[in-house]
Design an enzyme around this catalytic site. Structure first.
Site, PDB file in Angstrom:
ATOM      1  N   LYS A  82       0.856  -1.191   0.000  1.00 36.92           N
ATOM      2  CA  LYS A  82       0.000   0.000   0.000  1.00 36.92           C
ATOM      3  C   LYS A  82       0.884   1.230   0.000  1.00 36.92           C
ATOM      4  O   LYS A  82       2.001   1.189   0.527  1.00 36.92           O
ATOM      5  CB  LYS A  82      -0.891   0.024   1.244  1.00 36.92           C
TER       6      LYS A  82
HETATM    7  P1  NAD Z   1     -12.896   8.475  -2.649  1.00 38.88           P
HETATM    8  O1  NAD Z   1     -11.880   9.482  -2.327  1.00 38.88           O
HETATM    9  O2  NAD Z   1     -13.356   8.310  -4.064  1.00 38.88           O
HETATM   10  O3  NAD Z   1     -14.227   8.710  -1.787  1.00 38.88           O
HETATM   11  C1  NAD Z   1     -14.247   8.880  -0.406  1.00 38.88           C
HETATM   12  C2  NAD Z   1     -15.540   9.628  -0.084  1.00 38.88           C
HETATM   13  O4  NAD Z   1     -15.682   9.714   1.337  1.00 38.88           O
HETATM   14  C3  NAD Z   1     -15.556  11.056  -0.628  1.00 38.88           C
HETATM   15  O5  NAD Z   1     -16.803  11.308  -1.240  1.00 38.88           O
HETATM   16  C4  NAD Z   1     -15.329  11.903   0.611  1.00 38.88           C
HETATM   17  O6  NAD Z   1     -15.921  13.193   0.504  1.00 38.88           O
HETATM   18  C5  NAD Z   1     -16.005  11.050   1.674  1.00 38.88           C
HETATM   19  N1  NAD Z   1     -15.505  11.327   3.021  1.00 38.88           N
HETATM   20  C6  NAD Z   1     -14.257  11.623   3.420  1.00 38.88           C
HETATM   21  N2  NAD Z   1     -14.196  11.826   4.742  1.00 38.88           N
HETATM   22  C7  NAD Z   1     -15.453  11.643   5.188  1.00 38.88           C
HETATM   23  C8  NAD Z   1     -16.045  11.707   6.465  1.00 38.88           C
HETATM   24  N3  NAD Z   1     -15.339  12.006   7.542  1.00 38.88           N
HETATM   25  N4  NAD Z   1     -17.369  11.435   6.566  1.00 38.88           N
HETATM   26  C9  NAD Z   1     -18.104  11.144   5.496  1.00 38.88           C
HETATM   27  N5  NAD Z   1     -17.596  11.062   4.252  1.00 38.88           N
HETATM   28  C10 NAD Z   1     -16.291  11.319   4.107  1.00 38.88           C
HETATM   29  O7  NAD Z   1     -12.339   7.101  -2.068  1.00 38.88           O
HETATM   30  P2  NAD Z   1     -12.720   5.613  -2.472  1.00 38.88           P
HETATM   31  O8  NAD Z   1     -11.777   5.171  -3.516  1.00 38.88           O
HETATM   32  O9  NAD Z   1     -14.183   5.510  -2.694  1.00 38.88           O
HETATM   33  O10 NAD Z   1     -12.307   4.840  -1.126  1.00 38.88           O
HETATM   34  C11 NAD Z   1     -13.160   4.786  -0.006  1.00 38.88           C
HETATM   35  C12 NAD Z   1     -12.725   3.631   0.879  1.00 38.88           C
HETATM   36  O11 NAD Z   1     -12.746   2.422   0.121  1.00 38.88           O
HETATM   37  C13 NAD Z   1     -11.314   3.732   1.455  1.00 38.88           C
HETATM   38  O12 NAD Z   1     -11.296   3.153   2.748  1.00 38.88           O
HETATM   39  C14 NAD Z   1     -10.500   2.888   0.506  1.00 38.88           C
HETATM   40  O13 NAD Z   1      -9.332   2.374   1.123  1.00 38.88           O
HETATM   41  C15 NAD Z   1     -11.483   1.792   0.203  1.00 38.88           C
HETATM   42  N6  NAD Z   1     -11.207   1.073  -1.044  1.00 38.88           N
HETATM   43  C16 NAD Z   1     -11.198   1.709  -2.252  1.00 38.88           C
HETATM   44  C17 NAD Z   1     -10.958   0.974  -3.413  1.00 38.88           C
HETATM   45  C18 NAD Z   1     -11.027   1.598  -4.782  1.00 38.88           C
HETATM   46  O14 NAD Z   1     -10.982   0.843  -5.771  1.00 38.88           O
HETATM   47  N7  NAD Z   1     -11.134   2.893  -4.932  1.00 38.88           N
HETATM   48  C19 NAD Z   1     -10.693  -0.399  -3.335  1.00 38.88           C
HETATM   49  C20 NAD Z   1     -10.708  -1.013  -2.082  1.00 38.88           C
HETATM   50  C21 NAD Z   1     -10.969  -0.269  -0.951  1.00 38.88           C
END
Ligand code: NAD
Length: 476
Positions: free
Chosen positions: A107
């Site tokens: 990561k």
């Molecule tokens: P992203 O940046 O696209 O979206 C995150 C969202 O959460 C945003 O809309 C942001 O405004 C919101 N956010 C941030 N802080 C917040 C808070 N305190 N309260 C409420 N909302 C809040 O990120 P993502 O890629 O969707 O990732 C989200 C989670 O999923 C992370 O934990 C990431 O590790 C996990 N994840 C993502 C992927 C991927 O393919 N993108 C894969 C596996 C896991």
């Protein structure tokens, strides 16, 4: 998020790992080998922006190299630190093992608030970070393959791929150095929505077995289930959209940075997303009720809670107030180890992160294979498949003509049956299959072994056994 007496994210992952290995019979040396993070590289680099030099701190952590390349996203957020990156790298090891993606765990992260920079500045910063990682083989098609995570997406992956290609001009596999790229830069159809799609497939599989649904005290199918989602970013948006549009679930709560929206009827996920894009938050959205204290909506009365934003949001301060009987961890580490215990004792069913959000790495695996094979999935067989289907259709048409009014083909059958699978259909099929099989491997343990009291333990057991077998096969 840190709460007094609460273990850190890294300690939470360790505690959960310990619970699982406590039920296994691993030699202590091997247990330790699997637990520890192999290496973490910290880099500080400067970029000239707006007339002065800005220094940034980034990390790339490699948890386990029992399989190579190692794989894991790159996160852009101000809270990124070594502990967090190491915890996320460990989760990647277990996640890849669980869904049988042939990778070790890694990561990366950069301490930055991407919203403070314009596109050109972000490109400069990303390219410099990529340069620092690539020159140490921490970006490399055969050793370490990043992907998007919080704060990064297709755009950043395209910059990283291009930066690597510039530094490795004769590497024919350069495009496989990173996944989650745009389609026109070596990406694969269906990657952007893959993690959210995986969450949908996971819930579909959960609702296929009445024993699981019973354990959560729920009834029936996904149709009509009331869902609260936290974070309408890549993962949360796609999961909520597909569950509402294709499974008939009702999105009754959406929590974002600046507050939450609640509604008695299902919200229009696209309309909320567009509102956020335009206004920077959910506040002011006309067709739902705004709640200023967004986190309080985690405690709302609903059937399914989908935390899809960040870690530690369900912790010792609110775990006993969570009403949802089923939580699916779309984000990594949204439930702390302390909260996990409280929720387990209450009978809440948790579909754990290492499984629930594995759709991203699964489709990343397909993208990596596509890049290495230099051909789009379905290119060779699609028309041949259609030609074979045409033969069947011709025969059925003959029968249809012969039987007259007595029988005819169902409407749309011809059109649906004729269509050969293109890349998107194949990706979805591979993802669905992966999510089902991985869930079934956890379900079997959950129902058949008394010591396996929850899906998280089941997930850890399945994956740690696979990692251990891999180390043993290497003679370790
Ligand atoms: P992203 O940046 O696209 O979206 C995150 C969202 O959460 C945003 O809309 C942001 O405004 C919101 N956010 C941030 N802080 C917040 C808070 N305190 N309260 C409420 N909302 C809040 O990120 P993502 O890629 O969707 O990732 C989200 C989670 O999923 C992370 O934990 C990431 O590790 C996990 N994840 C993502 C992927 C991927 O393919 N993108 C894969 C596996 C896991």
């Amino acid at each position: 998020m840190s709460v007094k007496n609460e273990p850190s994210f890294r300690e939470s992952v360790d505690l959960m790992f310990n619970r699982a290995v406590g039920l296994m019979d691993l030699p202590p040396g091997l247990e330790q080998k699997i637990r520890v993070c192999n290496a973490t590289y910290t880099v500080r680099f400067g970029v000239r922006l707006r007339g002065s030099i800005h220094t940034f701190t980034g990390y790339r952590s490699v948890h386990s190299e029992h399989m190579e390349p190692v794989k894991g996203g790159i996160r852009y957020a101000l809270g990124v630190n070594q502990d967090e990156v190491e915890a996320l790298a460990a989760l990647m090891t277990y996640k890849c093992a669980l869904v049988e993606a042939p990778f070790g765990g890694s990561k990366g992260g950069l301490c930055i608030d991407p919203r403070q920079y314009d596109e050109h500045e972000l490109e400069q910063i990303t390219r410099r970070f990529a340069y620092e990682l690539a020159k140490r083989d921490l970006i490399d098609p055969s050793q370490n393959v990043p992907a998007p995570d919080m704060g990064t997406g297709e755009r950043e992956m395209a910059w990283i791929a291009d930066q690597y290609a510039r530094m490795n001009t004769t590497d024919i596999n350069a495009r496989a150095c990173v996944t989650g790229k745009p389609l026109n830069a070596g990406g694969i159809s269906g990657r952007v929505e893959a993690t959210g799609r995986g969450v949908q497939y996971a819930l579909q599989e959960f609702f296929r077995d009445i024993r699981d649904v019973d354990k959560a005290g729920l009834k029936g199918k996904l149709d009509g289930k009331r869902i609260v989602v936290q974070g309408l970013g890549n993962v949360g948006y796609h999961a909520a959209k597909f569950l509402a549009e294709e499974d008939g679930a009702q999105i009754v709560g959406i929590i974002e940075r600046d507050g939450a929206l609640v509604s008695d009827t299902s919200m229009d996920v696209d309309a909320v997303r567009n509102w956020i894009m335009e206004h920077g938050g959910v506040k002011g959205y006309p067709d739902a009720t705004y709640v200023e204290n967004g986190a309080s909506v985690l405690e709302a009365d609903c059937d399914i809670l989908i935390p899809a934003a960040l870690e530690g949001v369900i912790n010792l301060t609110n775990a006993d107030k969570i009403k949802a009987p089923l939580i699916i961890e779309a984000a990594n580490g949204p439930v702390t180890a302390g909260a996990d215990e409280i929720l387990r004792n209450k009978g809440t069913v948790i579909i754990p992160d290492m499984y629930a959000n594995a759709g991203g790495v699964t489709v990343s695996y397909f993208e990596w294979v596509k890049n290495l094979s230099h051909i789009r999935f379905g290119r060779m067989q699609r028309r041949q498949e259609e030609a074979r289907h045409q033969l069947v259709i011709d025969e059925l048409q003959r029968l249809d003509d012969y039987l007259g009014d007595a029988w005819s083909m169902s409407p749309n059958f011809k059109q649906k049956y004729l269509k050969g699978a293109g890349e998107l259909e194949l990706v979805r099929s591979g993802l669905d299959d992966t999510m089902r099989i991985a869930y079934q491997s956890m379900r079997e343990r959950w129902h058949e072994e008394e010591k396996v009291t929850d899906l998280r333990i089941a997930a850890y057991l399945v994956s740690i056994e696979k990692v251990a077998a891999s180390y043993r096969a290497k003679g370790l």
